[in-house]
Design a protein around this motif. Structure first.
Motif, short mmCIF file in Angstrom:
data_model
loop_
_atom_site.label_atom_id
_atom_site.label_comp_id
_atom_site.label_asym_id
_atom_site.label_seq_id
_atom_site.Cartn_x
_atom_site.Cartn_y
_atom_site.Cartn_z
N VAL A 105 0.80 -1.23 0.00
CA VAL A 105 0.00 0.00 0.00
C VAL A 105 0.84 1.28 0.00
N SER A 106 1.96 1.29 0.71
CA SER A 106 2.74 2.53 0.79
C SER A 106 3.30 2.97 -0.56
N ALA A 109 0.34 4.49 -2.35
CA ALA A 109 -0.09 5.74 -1.71
C ALA A 109 0.91 6.88 -1.93
N ARG A 115 -2.86 10.10 -4.76
CA ARG A 115 -3.21 10.97 -3.63
C ARG A 115 -4.15 12.08 -4.07
N ARG A 187 7.00 0.35 6.72
CA ARG A 187 5.86 1.13 6.24
C ARG A 187 5.96 2.57 6.73
N ARG A 194 8.01 9.92 1.66
CA ARG A 194 7.51 10.22 0.32
C ARG A 194 7.47 11.74 0.12
O1 C5P Z 1 -4.10 3.46 8.26
P1 C5P Z 1 -3.68 2.25 7.45
O2 C5P Z 1 -2.59 1.47 8.09
O3 C5P Z 1 -4.84 1.40 7.05
O4 C5P Z 1 -3.10 2.87 6.11
C1 C5P Z 1 -2.58 2.07 5.10
C2 C5P Z 1 -1.59 2.86 4.25
O5 C5P Z 1 -2.29 3.83 3.48
C3 C5P Z 1 -0.52 3.65 4.99
O6 C5P Z 1 0.60 2.85 5.32
C4 C5P Z 1 -0.16 4.72 3.97
O7 C5P Z 1 0.75 4.23 3.00
C5 C5P Z 1 -1.48 4.97 3.28
N1 C5P Z 1 -2.17 6.15 3.81
C6 C5P Z 1 -1.79 7.39 3.35
N2 C5P Z 1 -2.46 8.50 3.74
C7 C5P Z 1 -3.50 8.41 4.58
C8 C5P Z 1 -3.91 7.16 5.08
C9 C5P Z 1 -3.20 6.03 4.70
O8 C5P Z 1 -0.83 7.49 2.60
N3 C5P Z 1 -4.16 9.52 4.91
#
Ligand code: C5P
Length: 228
Positions: A105-106, A109, A115, A187, A194
């Protein structure tokens, strides 16, 4: 004029979503789990067989995807409060918590187009306020004018311990503490380094170090701050 926004940011596994959901219940506010949105998109990318660094294809996917979060927490159903998540009509509530999604996911994201689109959806969802939103960049980027900003932290060791307990409670395969610490550390590193809207504590956020606090204590603290 909009109603108040409560922004809850912090590193992976600090208990943000559990706390945010309960704060929303107690204060009768809406709740938005922004991590679930990045996770749902990540699931779709993997499901579509795309490489996580294939930015042009992911850009196209995100421009056409519809993410829905449903099942707002209410005091009536204190137990049944898991928010369900679907993308393009498919329920992925369970799937988005998989190891595969979590470890990819990172990277997704971090992509600016991703984004841009998901932040647009988050701002639209929260535009009238009256909402608790948890994530990484809510207080710094998505809603920098939020009335109450919290930054939830805990040591990596404590977060790994809690994660291990969660897995155990769910009857899932055990993962060693070392591995869990490593994955949380990785993570956080990716999320905080980033270029666009990295994980960072807003200057006006209140830090809550939760190593020695229970969920109830953290929730009560935030509810008190909100009512002040
Ligand atoms: O909160 P959670 O662990 O479910 O988030 C998963 C991933 O989503 C984070 O590790 C991050 O990479 C991304 N994320 C983000 N910005 C946010 C929420 C989550 O980049 N506002």
């Amino acid at each position: 004029s909009r109603k108040p926004i409560v922004a809850i940011d912090g590193p992976a596994g600090a208990g943000k979503s559990t706390v945010a959901r309960q704060v929303a219940q107690v204060l009768d506010l809406l709740y938005l789990d922004t991590g679930a949105m990045y996770r749902a998109l990540t699931w779709l990318v993997l499901q579509s067989g795309l490489a996580v660094d294939d930015e042009p294809s992911i850009a196209e996917l995100v421009s056409q995807c519809e993410i829905e979060l449903s099942g707002q927490p209410t005091l009536m159903e204190k137990q049944a409060t898991s928010i369900s998540v679907s993308i393009n009509g498919q329920d992925v509530t369970q799937e988005i918590r998989s190891l595969e999604v979590t470890s990819n996911v990172s990277a997704i994201a971090a992509q600016p187009i991703v984004r841009k689109e998901l932040v647009r959806q988050q701002r639209r969802y929260g535009k009238n306020g009256g909402i608790v939103i948890d994530g990484r960049d809510i207080g710094t980027y998505v809603f920098p004018d939020a009335e109450l900003k919290l930054f939830l932290t805990a040591s990596v060791q404590e977060r790994a311990r809690r994660r291990q307990q969660d897995l155990k409670n769910q009857g899932k395969d055990e993962i060693s503490l070392d591995e869990l610490e490593q994955s949380i550390y990785d993570r956080d590193l990716k999320d905080s380094t980033r270029a666009l809207a990295p994980l960072r504590q807003a200057e006006d956020a209140i830090e809550i170090q939760t190593d020695n606090l229970s969920i109830v204590e953290v929730v009560d603290w935030i509810v008190r701050l909100y009512r002040e």
